[in-house]
Design an enzyme around this catalytic site. Structure first.
Site, PDB file in Angstrom:
ATOM      1  N   SER A  79      51.074  42.241  31.813  1.00 27.35           N
ATOM      2  CA  SER A  79      52.404  43.661  32.280  1.00 27.35           C
ATOM      3  C   SER A  79      51.759  44.411  31.072  1.00 27.35           C
ATOM      4  O   SER A  79      50.990  43.865  30.130  1.00 27.35           O
ATOM      5  CB  SER A  79      53.101  42.440  31.470  1.00 27.35           C
ATOM      6  OG  SER A  79      54.068  43.494  31.654  1.00 27.35           O
TER       7      SER A  79
ATOM      8  N   LYS B 186      55.344  35.085  34.208  1.00 28.08           N
ATOM      9  CA  LYS B 186      54.702  36.757  34.650  1.00 28.08           C
ATOM     10  C   LYS B 186      56.023  36.575  35.580  1.00 28.08           C
ATOM     11  O   LYS B 186      56.603  38.014  35.189  1.00 28.08           O
ATOM     12  CB  LYS B 186      53.793  37.137  34.511  1.00 28.08           C
ATOM     13  CG  LYS B 186      53.513  38.934  35.485  1.00 28.08           C
ATOM     14  CD  LYS B 186      53.522  39.217  34.766  1.00 28.08           C
ATOM     15  CE  LYS B 186      53.819  40.852  34.656  1.00 28.08           C
ATOM     16  NZ  LYS B 186      53.398  41.305  35.862  1.00 28.08           N
TER      17      LYS B 186
ATOM     18  N   HIS C  36      59.309  36.787  33.567  1.00 29.69           N
ATOM     19  CA  HIS C  36      58.900  38.417  32.842  1.00 29.69           C
ATOM     20  C   HIS C  36      59.853  39.223  33.723  1.00 29.69           C
ATOM     21  O   HIS C  36      60.505  40.357  33.061  1.00 29.69           O
ATOM     22  CB  HIS C  36      57.656  38.256  32.232  1.00 29.69           C
ATOM     23  CG  HIS C  36      57.473  39.594  32.024  1.00 29.69           C
ATOM     24  ND1 HIS C  36      57.595  40.706  32.687  1.00 29.69           N
ATOM     25  CD2 HIS C  36      57.426  40.701  30.791  1.00 29.69           C
ATOM     26  CE1 HIS C  36      57.775  42.350  32.010  1.00 29.69           C
ATOM     27  NE2 HIS C  36      56.860  41.870  30.934  1.00 29.69           N
ATOM     28  N   ASN C  37      59.462  39.601  35.256  1.00 30.47           N
ATOM     29  CA  ASN C  37      59.338  40.545  35.846  1.00 30.47           C
ATOM     30  C   ASN C  37      61.087  40.935  36.506  1.00 30.47           C
ATOM     31  O   ASN C  37      61.720  41.585  36.527  1.00 30.47           O
ATOM     32  CB  ASN C  37      58.624  40.721  37.169  1.00 30.47           C
ATOM     33  CG  ASN C  37      57.557  41.238  36.861  1.00 30.47           C
ATOM     34  OD1 ASN C  37      56.565  40.813  35.543  1.00 30.47           O
ATOM     35  ND2 ASN C  37      56.735  41.896  37.744  1.00 30.47           N
TER      36      ASN C  37
ATOM     37  N   GLU D  89      62.603  41.877  33.554  1.00 34.34           N
ATOM     38  CA  GLU D  89      63.081  43.153  33.239  1.00 34.34           C
ATOM     39  C   GLU D  89      64.085  44.417  34.828  1.00 34.34           C
ATOM     40  O   GLU D  89      64.388  44.841  34.118  1.00 34.34           O
ATOM     41  CB  GLU D  89      61.253  43.495  33.885  1.00 34.34           C
ATOM     42  CG  GLU D  89      60.821  45.091  34.297  1.00 34.34           C
ATOM     43  CD  GLU D  89      59.380  45.011  35.052  1.00 34.34           C
ATOM     44  OE1 GLU D  89      58.866  44.619  34.081  1.00 34.34           O
ATOM     45  OE2 GLU D  89      59.461  45.933  35.403  1.00 34.34           O
TER      46      GLU D  89
HETATM   47  P1  NDP Z   1      46.145  47.064  44.160  1.00 41.22           P
HETATM   48  O1  NDP Z   1      47.159  45.872  44.070  1.00 41.22           O
HETATM   49  O2  NDP Z   1      46.420  48.589  44.657  1.00 41.22           O
HETATM   50  O3  NDP Z   1      45.153  46.377  45.117  1.00 41.22           O
HETATM   51  C1  NDP Z   1      43.949  47.731  44.666  1.00 41.22           C
HETATM   52  C2  NDP Z   1      42.752  47.060  45.038  1.00 41.22           C
HETATM   53  O4  NDP Z   1      42.657  45.508  45.801  1.00 41.22           O
HETATM   54  C3  NDP Z   1      41.097  47.423  45.115  1.00 41.22           C
HETATM   55  O5  NDP Z   1      40.843  47.173  44.495  1.00 41.22           O
HETATM   56  C4  NDP Z   1      41.272  47.582  47.165  1.00 41.22           C
HETATM   57  O6  NDP Z   1      40.145  47.610  46.938  1.00 41.22           O
HETATM   58  C5  NDP Z   1      41.460  45.164  46.578  1.00 41.22           C
HETATM   59  N1  NDP Z   1      41.266  44.768  47.885  1.00 41.22           N
HETATM   60  C6  NDP Z   1      42.181  45.083  48.820  1.00 41.22           C
HETATM   61  N2  NDP Z   1      42.095  44.578  49.588  1.00 41.22           N
HETATM   62  C7  NDP Z   1      41.047  43.843  49.530  1.00 41.22           C
HETATM   63  C8  NDP Z   1      39.998  42.715  50.454  1.00 41.22           C
HETATM   64  N3  NDP Z   1      40.662  42.084  51.690  1.00 41.22           N
HETATM   65  N4  NDP Z   1      39.330  42.532  50.017  1.00 41.22           N
HETATM   66  C9  NDP Z   1      39.016  43.220  48.439  1.00 41.22           C
HETATM   67  N5  NDP Z   1      39.329  43.641  47.674  1.00 41.22           N
HETATM   68  C10 NDP Z   1      40.745  43.917  48.524  1.00 41.22           C
HETATM   69  O7  NDP Z   1      45.860  47.826  42.510  1.00 41.22           O
HETATM   70  P2  NDP Z   1      46.582  47.538  41.040  1.00 41.22           P
HETATM   71  O8  NDP Z   1      45.400  47.801  40.342  1.00 41.22           O
HETATM   72  O9  NDP Z   1      48.140  48.137  41.100  1.00 41.22           O
HETATM   73  O10 NDP Z   1      46.653  45.828  40.857  1.00 41.22           O
HETATM   74  C11 NDP Z   1      46.051  45.229  41.058  1.00 41.22           C
HETATM   75  C12 NDP Z   1      46.943  43.538  40.656  1.00 41.22           C
HETATM   76  O11 NDP Z   1      47.389  43.893  39.635  1.00 41.22           O
HETATM   77  C13 NDP Z   1      47.512  43.715  42.069  1.00 41.22           C
HETATM   78  O12 NDP Z   1      47.497  42.449  42.279  1.00 41.22           O
HETATM   79  C14 NDP Z   1      48.685  43.940  41.143  1.00 41.22           C
HETATM   80  O13 NDP Z   1      50.266  43.290  41.424  1.00 41.22           O
HETATM   81  C15 NDP Z   1      49.043  43.657  39.585  1.00 41.22           C
HETATM   82  N6  NDP Z   1      49.641  44.249  38.782  1.00 41.22           N
HETATM   83  C16 NDP Z   1      49.771  45.962  38.856  1.00 41.22           C
HETATM   84  C17 NDP Z   1      50.419  46.016  37.938  1.00 41.22           C
HETATM   85  C18 NDP Z   1      50.393  47.832  37.954  1.00 41.22           C
HETATM   86  O14 NDP Z   1      51.140  47.967  36.786  1.00 41.22           O
HETATM   87  N7  NDP Z   1      50.132  48.821  39.089  1.00 41.22           N
HETATM   88  C19 NDP Z   1      50.962  45.620  36.513  1.00 41.22           C
HETATM   89  C20 NDP Z   1      50.512  44.118  37.137  1.00 41.22           C
HETATM   90  C21 NDP Z   1      49.727  43.224  37.986  1.00 41.22           C
HETATM   91  P3  NDP Z   1      39.576  48.532  47.786  1.00 41.22           P
HETATM   92  O15 NDP Z   1      39.133  49.774  46.757  1.00 41.22           O
HETATM   93  O16 NDP Z   1      38.072  48.356  48.371  1.00 41.22           O
HETATM   94  O17 NDP Z   1      40.402  49.160  48.477  1.00 41.22           O
END
Ligand code: NDP
Length: 477
Positions: free
Chosen positions: A128, A183, A186-187, A190
């Site tokens: 988080s 987690k 936590h959300n 939140e």
């Molecule tokens: P996203 O959730 O937008 O995911 C994008 C990433 O996932 C890219 O690297 C993408 O690769 C990859 N991806 C998607 N589909 C596939 C697939 N089928 N095979 C391989 N790779 C894949 O990114 P975030 O950085 O926002 O979040 C990452 C994780 O962290 C998520 O689970 C999210 O819920 C969690 N999270 C996010 C927070 C935030 O503030 N954003 C906070 C805490 C947790 P490509 O570049 O090839 O498309």
């Protein structure tokens, strides 16, 4: 070179986590399905530390020292399964897969079980703090085996946020899905915090008549006291922001329809399954959902409301102090409910979660970080078997001191027709818990009447049924 840790999935979160590891002196292998993201990271931030860029899964795995530590930071759900399927066959017993995405804890339990058969440690990890947290220090909630934490713990402690007393905001939460469960809650908390803050704002605006800029100042003052927290701090920032295009307060030009990604909803769904009353969190989820029903709201706008007047200036100042009391008391209740859910999950799944250390790792890095969490930690440290946060003497006393104001605020809200689902649910929970008798006795009577569901008596052991359709005598069931 061999990397001590690898990160696959280099969108905002993964990229910043990888940079955080590298800035802390670890050699980090980086990989992403689309190679462009890997290249972009190397070009922009490659100088920050030791990175090993890998284009293929095979190269990525080969770059890692053994036992391998592989962090997955991709979209939760099917993408996570797809990535696990891709990497698991390339790994060996003793290796660790750390899923830092927002996975549902039930998925984490399933994945952990399947990978355990292969001798791979699957470490479902709540992270988080958003992208800033990922870069500068998030709050980290790892589940999985104790053995995996022996290997990962020191690295996670290094990259995590630090509480004001210097303690890293990470702990081994418990086996399999425990980290993602915590987690999730936590959300949920939140959501409740944000809803309560929103209600305080609306009361200050619609009952007390303050402007957004004035309310920002009130929140800034609150932030120097017991409500000191990240969410109060950013609330003041958002409220004092002025829209450049129109010159109006930013809050007045944003559509009032709140979105959600699902972790709050999960918190409530699981609470229903576990039989835990998280009414405050549920109201927060429902409030977002209600706000999104634009058509329904438009169709209802003509419904009658009360005739009420705004407060005078001196009344308004006094009212603001009362709203602070109501907000604080409601906050105690929503944390009470959230910790109850964690305790219930821990019992259900044998996680043996230490509630005090959960409060401790939320003190820094995460969205709900707050001075308040120190107090929760202290309450559980003093009494690890505390039945409820409300049983803690300090919290009980604070609510005792706040309750008159809390009730008055709700009277004013009701008179003025300002919706306060969060404040009201919190007070109803408090009053229900402390009630000598609840109408549940009547409910049992009704259930016995129409369905012969039986009831228990206050004065004798056993189950009983009254012959409602006959002579109304009582029989033992
Ligand atoms: P996203 O959730 O937008 O995911 C994008 C990433 O996932 C890219 O690297 C993408 O690769 C990859 N991806 C998607 N589909 C596939 C697939 N089928 N095979 C391989 N790779 C894949 O990114 P975030 O950085 O926002 O979040 C990452 C994780 O962290 C998520 O689970 C999210 O819920 C969690 N999270 C996010 C927070 C935030 O503030 N954003 C906070 C805490 C947790 P490509 O570049 O090839 O498309």
């Amino acid at each position: 070179t061999s990397a001590q840790i690898g990160v696959t999935g280099l969108a905002v979160m993964g990229r910043n986590l990888a940079r955080n590891f590298a800035r802390n002196g670890y050699a980090v292998a980086v990989h992403n399905r689309t190679v462009g993201r890997t290249k972009a990271l190397m070009e922009e931030f490659g100088h920050e530390g030791e990175f090993v860029a890998a284009e293929t899964a095979k190269d990525f795995v080969a770059a890692l020292e053994r036992p391998r530590r592989l962090v997955i930071m991709v979209k939760a759900g099917e993408p996570t399964d797809a990535v696990i399927e891709e990497f698991a066959p390339l790994l060996e017993p003793g290796d660790m897969i750390i899923d830092g995405g927002n996975a549902h804890f039930a998925d984490t339990r399933r994945r952990e079980r399947a990978l355990r058969e292969q001798g791979i440690h699957f470490v479902g990890t709540g992270v988080s703090g958003g992208e800033e947290g990922a870069l500068h220090g998030p709050s980290i909630m790892p589940g999985g085996s104790a053995e995996s934490y022996d290997s990962l713990g020191p690295m996670l402690e290094k990259i995590s946020a630090k509480a004001k007393d210097g303690t890293p905001c990470v702990t081994h939460v418990g086996p399999d899905g425990a980290g993602h469960f915590v987690k999730m809650v936590h959300n949920g908390i939140e959501y409740a915090d944000m809803q309560l803050i929103g209600e305080a704002y609306q009361l200050l605006r619609d009952v007390a008549g303050y402007s957004p800029a004035q309310i920002a100042d009130i929140f800034r003052t609150w932030n120097t006291g017991r409500l000191d927290s990240y969410l109060i701090e950013i609330t003041a920032e958002v409220l004092s922001h002025v829209d450049a295009a129109t010159g109006k307060p930013f809050v007045d030009v944003v559509q009032d329809q709140a979105e959600q990604k699902g972790t709050g909803r999960w918190t409530v769904q699981i609470a229903l399954d576990l039989g835990v009353p998280v009414s405050g969190i549920a109201e927060a989820v429902f409030a977002r959902s209600l706000s999104g029903h634009a058509d329904l709201r438009a169709a209802s706008r003509g419904l009658a409301g009360p005739k009420a007047k705004k407060l005078s200036e001196s009344e308004a100042a006094a009212f603001a102090d009362k709203v602070e009391q109501a907000l604080y008391a409601s906050k105690i209740v929503s944390y009470t409910q959230g910790f109850h859910e964690i305790a219930a999950g821990s019992d259900e799944y044998d996680w043996n979660i230490d509630l005090g250390s959960v409060a401790a790792i939320w003190r820094g890095g995460c969205i709900i970080r707050a001075a308040f969490l120190d107090r929760i930690r202290a309450a559980y440290d003093a009494r690890p078997d505390l039945p409820s946060l409300l049983s803690d003497d300090t919290f009980a006393q604070e609510i005792a001191d706040a309750q008159d104001d809390w009730r008055e605020v709700l009277v004013a809200a009701t008179r003025q027709g300002v919706p306060t689902p969060g404040f009201s649910a919190a007070l109803a929970y408090y009053d229900a818990l402390r009630a000598e008798r609840l109408p549940a006795a009547l409910t049992q009577g009704q259930r016995d009447f129409f369905g012969a569901h039986t009831y228990r008596r206050t004065d004798r052991e056993g189950s009983f049924h009254t012959l409602w359709g006959g002579d109304r005598s009582e029989v033992e069931a």
